[in-house]
Design an enzyme around this catalytic site. Structure first.
Site, mmCIF file in Angstrom:
data_model
loop_
_atom_site.group_PDB
_atom_site.id
_atom_site.type_symbol
_atom_site.label_atom_id
_atom_site.label_comp_id
_atom_site.label_asym_id
_atom_site.label_seq_id
_atom_site.Cartn_x
_atom_site.Cartn_y
_atom_site.Cartn_z
ATOM 1 N N LYS A 292 0.826 -1.222 0.000
ATOM 2 C CA LYS A 292 0.000 0.000 0.000
ATOM 3 C C LYS A 292 0.856 1.267 0.000
ATOM 4 O O LYS A 292 0.372 2.365 -0.174
ATOM 5 C CB LYS A 292 -0.964 -0.018 1.189
ATOM 6 C CG LYS A 292 -2.023 -1.133 1.064
ATOM 7 C CD LYS A 292 -2.983 -1.146 2.234
ATOM 8 C CE LYS A 292 -3.949 -2.316 2.201
ATOM 9 N NZ LYS A 292 -5.026 -2.184 1.218
ATOM 10 N N THR B 157 -11.850 -0.122 -1.376
ATOM 11 C CA THR B 157 -13.179 0.479 -1.222
ATOM 12 C C THR B 157 -13.067 1.820 -0.501
ATOM 13 O O THR B 157 -13.934 2.669 -0.637
ATOM 14 C CB THR B 157 -14.142 -0.446 -0.433
ATOM 15 O OG1 THR B 157 -13.485 -0.880 0.759
ATOM 16 C CG2 THR B 157 -14.553 -1.638 -1.255
#
Length: 848
Positions: A575, A677
């Site tokens: 990430k 999301t």
């Protein structure tokens, strides 16, 4: 004490919060006092704030119960196809406000609590998060439950009622420290225990092949006790069920030891059985092959399938007499969705039931299983893929291992017939991986045992077809689908950002909450000064509110006019919180070098939890806090740059920070984030995205226009090419002065003056074995951040870009995602009809 709303304000808020009628308010106050008195056995003299929260929760729950019973009656009468969503994680967050939103009770409750002399926000803050998930996968499951109820689908979520959810994160001297999340300490007003549906689950033992059939004998039994939680749809009177199983030792557990005087120890040993539902494994995108985890995975599957078969057999067109005895029609009435490979054991377990209990032939049983089950893949990271050692299986689930071996034998026979002589393909496609330690590949089991396999964003689905599951795709291309993730607009807009929800409703009406595609109608107003002004005003109000929260919790003075630049997600190398960190250091160095320049002020916030055993991730947190310490105390920098590590990131904190964010950081290496999301939540709440072409970012750029996102860096093809040619971090380090300076500062102890080599492992990783190629995207990222800073100085143009983003969010509703699952995988049709809210006699409410 909140000011009562004026009539005009109340009228404004009716659309998204529900009408506070005099009758409603009076009833709520009466029921509140009744629950305080009869349920909690308190009066106002001795009641605590927590008592008031429980009284309010029980009052709101009363509005669910009739609808809940009526919904189950409705399903029993109509006998629809039912979908069972199996997930080891459900990251629900808080329930009270979400329920009020979906039942249109928010204004009435606000007014009732005000008249009772209480503050509703204060009461809401007492509720514990139901943190039964790590991150995206568990939160997706929660959004899906909301959408399935809102779309009138007969749906059930099945999982584990962990006594301890995802750990609470404390930051102590800059380091993450884990604390147990004892979320059930004060009780949970939303759940209902159902001991009458308790089910036995078997472990260990041995297999006997007898003339009467196969028997799994001498097993150890653990009981699965179900707890039901209502899941209300959005204002349609539908209330579905999430059923979570809790492990209980049977009465006779180990009590044979009583005969030799070991009674006390035997009773104490009951904990061994009950440990199964004790704690959520705190790993995200990482496989940990522990026996307890395999027990959890089988426990939820075995209990759930007994429930599914029981319900299937006892429901037929509302008749109480007729019982289905033939399971051959199971796929017509039951769809099982496996949320990643964690519930993969549903496939051999359903085979075991059909073969050993129902005495079906193998061919018939396999046909039923494959038509019933479907599998969602959530990751391409190799360390996340489940591969269970065969010896562990042999010990814990011997019958299932036999079934898996037979599934594999028949599967490989088919492949050998299709590709004669291709032994390498057989090896690659086998469910059993050879090597020092033989292992079962659970993803392969899921693909072979399912009729549909889907990724969670278009780019992700393409990647799994081209790489991870290429061989399977070539054999069965019809199985592979894409279902781009979505989020529920009820929680992630109406509930957490009512000001923005109202501004939108004033322009395009309130139906968009049920049909998010209507947001595209905002494009008509993109140049409307009043909308631009209203959206900017809502954002500023959210930022002021969050600034006050930050100053109270972090004792850092926040500039609310600064850009709120936010990266919140699990801490993981892929990430790339480290890329963000390098930008912070670069920005810091630039301000120090030219302190009189007109810099765009930023408050950079990073939050997320690191898996307790993930050394690098914990060190990344330590680096962020160390950089923050230096930056935040530098008088030359002042309020032009602040760095905050947000402690204990969870659903409730997300609901506060996302509406206040200006910039959303979605900067994973292209090809590594399945979907994301969080990116969608920020977009819906009026933050602009800086991101790579990864996961759902690709589709967000399509929907809003790539010019309305800050896209930078390598694409998947570039990453693939670099993998082939080799990635040389030193080349970037030597060529880019600002990067070299930042790395030298980290390596030389600039940010850790008391321990110069504190970050040596991070430096070594970035320079010599960085799988995620942080340096390769550094230059493009910094240039893109400069564009962000320049645009932020032009508030009108910034806000117009925000409107384009909000207008492009329609696709990212979980209602759209679930409609596609329903029609294209489950063979069900969603409906926006309200079911009649009239209770039949309770005697008809059988088999919840």
């Amino acid at each position: 004490m909140p000011k009562p709303l004026t009539d005009q304000e109340k009228r404004k808020q009716i659309s998204v919060r529900g009408l506070a009628g005099v009758e409603n308010v009076s009833d709520l106050k009466t029921n509140f006092n009744r629950h305080l008195h009869f349920t909690l056995v308190k009066d106002r003299n001795v009641a605590t704030k927590r008592d008031y929260y429980f009284a309010l929760a029980n009052t709101v729950r009363d509005h669910l119960v009739g609808r809940w019973i009526r919904t189950q009656q409705h399903y029993y009468e109509k006998d629809p196809k039912r979908v069972y969503y199996l997930s080891l994680e459900f990251y629900m967050g808080r329930t009270l406000q979400n329920t009020m939103v979906n039942l249109a009770l928010e204004n009435a409750c606000d007014e009732a609590t005000y008249q009772l002399g209480l503050d509703m926000e204060e009461l809401q803050d007492i509720e514990e998060d139901a943190g039964l998930g790590n991150g995206g996968l568990g939160r997706l499951a929660a959004c899906f439950l909301d959408s399935m109820a809102s779309l009138g689908l007969a749906a059930y979520g099945y999982g584990i009622r962990y006594e301890f959810g995802i750990f609470n994160q404390k930051i102590v001297n800059g380091w993450q420290v884990e604390e147990a999340d004892d979320w059930l300490r004060y009780g949970n007003p939303w759940e209902k225990a159902r001991p009458e549906y308790m089910r036995p689950v078997h472990f260990y033992g041995r297999v006997e092949h007898t003339p009467e059939g196969v028997k799994w004998v001498d097993t150890q039994v653990v009981l699965a006790l179900p707890y039901d939680t209502p899941v209300p749809g959005y204002r349609n009177n539908v209330v579905n069920t999430m059923r979570l199983w809790s492990a209980k030792a049977p009465c006779d557990f180990n009590l044979k030891d009583f005969n030799v005087g070991g009674y006390i120890q035997a009773v104490l040993d009951r904990n061994l059985a009950e440990n199964i539902s004790r704690v959520l494994y705190p790993n995200d995108n990482f496989f940990e092959g522990k026996e307890l985890r395999l027990k959890q995975e089988y426990f939820v599957v075995a209990a759930t399938l007994q429930d599914i078969v029981r319900r299937f057999k006892s429901s037929k067109f509302g008749s109480t007499e007729v019982v289905r005895v033939d399971l051959s029609t199971l796929p017509d009435k039951v769809a099982i969705q496996l949320n990643d490979t964690h519930p993969a054991l549903a496939i051999p377990e359903l085979m075991r039931i059909l073969l050993d209990t129902e005495h079906q032939t193998w061919e018939k049983a396999w046909d039923i299983v494959t038509r019933t089950c479907a599998y969602t893949n959530h990751t391409v990271l190799p360390e996340a893929l489940e591969r269970w050692p065969i010896d562990l299986f042999q010990n814990l689930l011997p019958r299932h291992l036999e079934i898996i071996f037979e599934i594999n034998r028949r599967h490989l026979e088919r492949i050998a017939n299709l590709y004669p002589g291709d032994h390498d393909r057989l090896r690659r496609m086998s469910l059993v991986e050879e090597g020092d330690q033989k292992k079962i590949n659970m993803a392969h089991l899921c693909i072979v045992g399912s009729h549909a396999v889907n990724g969670v964003a278009r780019i992700h689905s393409d990647i799994i077809k081209a790489t991870l599951f290429k061989d399977f795709y070539e054999v069965d291309p019809h199985k592979f689908q894409n279902k781009t993730n979505g989020i529920t607009p009820r929680r992630w807009l109406v509930m957490c950002n009512p000001g923005l929800a109202e501004v939108i409703a004033e322009r395009i009406g309130e139906d968009y909450i049920r049909d998010l595609g209507q947001l595209k109608n905002l494009l008509e107003f993109v140049d409307d000064d009043s909308l631009i002004r209203d959206i900017a005003k809502v954002k500023q109000e959210n930022k002021l509110k969050f600034s006050a929260y930050l100053e109270e919790h972090y004792k850092v003075k926040i500039n609310p006019n600064s850009m709120f630049d936010v990266q919140v997600k699990r801490i993981h190398e892929y990430k790339r919180q480290l890329l963000n960190c390098l930008h912070i250091i670069t920005l810091y160095n630039r301000i120090k070098k030219e302190p009189n320049k007109n810099w765009t002020p930023r408050t950079i916030m990073i939050g997320g939890k690191a898996a307790p055993g993930y050394h690098t991730a914990k060190l990344i947190i330590r680096l962020i806090t160390a950089v923050g310490d230096i930056v935040n105390h530098d008088e030359v920098v002042g309020d032009r740059l602040k760095v905050i590590f947000l402690e204990n990131y969870k659903v409730t904190l997300a609901e506060k920070i996302i509406p206040a964010s200006d910039l959303s950081e979605q900067i994973s290496t292209a090809g590594t984030e399945a979907s994301g999301t969080g990116n969608m939540k920020f977009m819906l709440n009026g933050a602009l995205t800086i991101g790579t072409m990864d996961g759902a970012n690709v589709e967000m750029a399509e929907e809003a226009g790539e010019e309305n996102l800050f896209i930078f860096g390598m694409r998947v093809d570039d990453v693939d090419a670099m993998d082939k040619n080799g990635y040389d971090a030193m080349e970037y380090y030597n060529r880019i002065p600002e990067l070299k300076l930042a790395m030298d500062q980290i390596a030389g102890g600039y940010f850790s003056p008391d321990q110069h080599d504190l970050f040596k492992d991070i430096v070594n990783m970035l320079l010599h074995h960085d799988r995620f190629k942080v340096f390769a995207d550094y230059e493009a990222y910094i240039k893109c951040q400069d564009k962000v800073s320049a645009l932020y100085k032009n508030p009108k143009e910034w806000t117009k870009m925000v409107i384009h983003n909000i207008a492009g969010c329609g696709k990212f509703s979980s209602d759209r995602t679930i409609s596609q699952y329903a029609r294209e995988i489950w063979g069900m049709e969603p409906s926006l009809e309200r079911i009649p809210y009239i209770l039949k006699t309770l005697s008809r409410c059988r088999k919840l």
